[in-house]
Design an enzyme around this catalytic site. Sequence first.
Site, PDB file in Angstrom:
ATOM      1  N   TYR A  45       0.832  -1.203   0.000  1.00  0.00           N
ATOM      2  CA  TYR A  45       0.000   0.000   0.000  1.00  0.00           C
ATOM      3  C   TYR A  45       0.865   1.250   0.000  1.00  0.00           C
ATOM      4  CZ  TYR A  45      -3.092   3.629   1.846  1.00  0.00           C
ATOM      5  OH  TYR A  45      -3.788   4.801   2.036  1.00  0.00           O
ATOM      6  N   SER A 127      -3.857  12.914   7.628  1.00  0.00           N
ATOM      7  CA  SER A 127      -4.840  12.485   6.636  1.00  0.00           C
ATOM      8  C   SER A 127      -6.215  12.261   7.267  1.00  0.00           C
ATOM      9  CB  SER A 127      -4.365  11.189   5.980  1.00  0.00           C
ATOM     10  OG  SER A 127      -5.380  10.616   5.173  1.00  0.00           O
ATOM     11  N   GLN A 148      -5.609  17.256   6.337  1.00  0.00           N
ATOM     12  CA  GLN A 148      -6.023  16.982   4.951  1.00  0.00           C
ATOM     13  C   GLN A 148      -7.455  16.467   4.938  1.00  0.00           C
ATOM     14  OE1 GLN A 148      -6.401  13.506   3.888  1.00  0.00           O
ATOM     15  NE2 GLN A 148      -7.177  14.118   1.891  1.00  0.00           N
ATOM     16  N   TYR A 150     -10.681  14.810   2.791  1.00  0.00           N
ATOM     17  CA  TYR A 150     -11.389  14.215   1.662  1.00  0.00           C
ATOM     18  C   TYR A 150     -12.853  14.635   1.760  1.00  0.00           C
ATOM     19  CZ  TYR A 150      -7.533  11.083   0.403  1.00  0.00           C
ATOM     20  OH  TYR A 150      -6.324  10.569  -0.006  1.00  0.00           O
ATOM     21  N   THR A 176      -7.949  17.578  -0.726  1.00  0.00           N
ATOM     22  CA  THR A 176      -7.495  16.756  -1.843  1.00  0.00           C
ATOM     23  C   THR A 176      -8.608  16.656  -2.875  1.00  0.00           C
ATOM     24  OG1 THR A 176      -5.968  15.483  -0.478  1.00  0.00           O
ATOM     25  CG2 THR A 176      -6.692  14.469  -2.528  1.00  0.00           C
ATOM     26  N   ARG A 185      -5.250  -0.021  -7.649  1.00  0.00           N
ATOM     27  CA  ARG A 185      -3.817  -0.218  -7.427  1.00  0.00           C
ATOM     28  C   ARG A 185      -3.596  -1.722  -7.414  1.00  0.00           C
ATOM     29  NH1 ARG A 185      -4.819   4.400  -2.915  1.00  0.00           N
ATOM     30  NH2 ARG A 185      -5.282   6.013  -4.456  1.00  0.00           N
ATOM     31  N   LYS A 276      -4.869  20.392  -2.942  1.00  0.00           N
ATOM     32  CA  LYS A 276      -3.874  19.394  -3.364  1.00  0.00           C
ATOM     33  C   LYS A 276      -4.419  18.525  -4.488  1.00  0.00           C
ATOM     34  CE  LYS A 276      -1.105  15.543  -1.533  1.00  0.00           C
ATOM     35  NZ  LYS A 276      -1.700  14.410  -2.298  1.00  0.00           N
ATOM     36  N   HIS A 300      -1.060  12.565  -6.877  1.00  0.00           N
ATOM     37  CA  HIS A 300      -1.396  11.602  -5.820  1.00  0.00           C
ATOM     38  C   HIS A 300      -0.323  10.518  -5.717  1.00  0.00           C
ATOM     39  CE1 HIS A 300      -5.087  11.027  -3.284  1.00  0.00           C
ATOM     40  NE2 HIS A 300      -4.463   9.893  -2.986  1.00  0.00           N
ATOM     41  N   ARG A 303      -0.781   7.435  -7.864  1.00  0.00           N
ATOM     42  CA  ARG A 303      -1.773   6.470  -7.386  1.00  0.00           C
ATOM     43  C   ARG A 303      -3.173   6.707  -7.956  1.00  0.00           C
ATOM     44  NH1 ARG A 303      -0.172   3.897  -2.661  1.00  0.00           N
ATOM     45  NH2 ARG A 303      -2.122   4.124  -1.520  1.00  0.00           N
TER      46      ARG A 303
END
Length: 403
Positions: A45, A127, A148, A150, A176, A185, A276, A300, A303
């Site tokens: 990860y 995060s 950060q 989301y 973000t 991924r 970001k 990112h 990613r």
Amino acid sequence: MTDDLDNRSTPAPTAVPPVLDHRLANIEDLRRLAERATPRPFFGYLDSGSFEELTLRANRRDLDALTLRQRVLAGVGMRELSTTLLGQTSSLPVAIAPTGLAGLIRADGELHLARAAEAAGVPFTLSTVSICSIEDVRAATRQPFWFQLYVMRDRGVVRSLIERAWAAQCSALMVTVDLAVQAPRLRDERNGMTLRPQLLNLPNVIDFIRKPGWIVRRLRSPRRNFGNLERYVPGGPGKKPVPLVSAWIADQLDPTMSWADLDWIRSQWPGKLIVKGLLDADDARRAVQAGADAIVVSNHGGRQLDGALSSIRALPRVAQAVAGEAEVLFDGGVRSGADVLKALASGARGALLGRAPLYGLAALGEPGVAHALALIRREYDVSLALAGVRRTVDVGPEVLDVA
């Protein structure tokens, strides 16, 4: 007759900052140790990119392709490495980037990262999908940190996170914007490390058994879930299974997010705002119009959109598009102090460190993060001197050799 040079007062040269363990001489050494110490799903990860990892590799390839001008006889005995980022003094032109699940990579990982950043005098970003909560990190630190965000489908959750970040005296909110949908991924999928995790297959179980130190640290830590988000998952108060919270997060990703949502976030957040995930000059200008105090040129970490431009190739034109209107930060592949210098010479005010401190975290915990930052500091200091520059604030495009 005495030469004037003999009478000149010469300041003592600036000492090269020491590192903690010379057997771990660069970030790649930490990476190798981290891989041995961390269960495969969590190291994968940390280390992987989306699809074929084209952009992940491009971030490094294009940084390596930039060359620095070597300058001599520049009188670099006294050097000043510090700068300001969003009005906050930073001992280096770097900040620790927001990275999800750091507390799974190493138990209490976000606390280790935050304390090491504070000791080094650089900003730390927590995060949304951290294991340690905003309140955990606030209790473990003295200096303000960045948070950060989301954007979830449930805007009530977003509002609550903003309010909690403000109550914790976070000095900046980093939104973000490049995760409208999550790109697969493939290494994560093979390891069962997805938003709906399937970790308990035989190869993973064998690998976990071979990492007893990781298991013991995890068992000793009270922080085992998504510390910022567990409270919002339906089901009433109390602990909830990690797979349930992870599945809720997967359902909360919002592809309908638009510029209107960024305008709304700006209206909700009274402090410094960072946007970001920008690679396009037009998007950068629009973010500034929405009230961004800083932008982060980022893909990112390779990613998300595989095949997208590397961050360092996008940086100069984005920086030019918002010059004088917002601070420009850089994110994407930084592994050395020379990389930091290249980013500054390409138009950034500072660089975000993502994987580099996480390799230190996975390898050795908080001392490993401190070691990673010491490596970056030493390399940046030496690179600055050999490029003939004495102060971070004097770095400009002339530092790059474009012949």
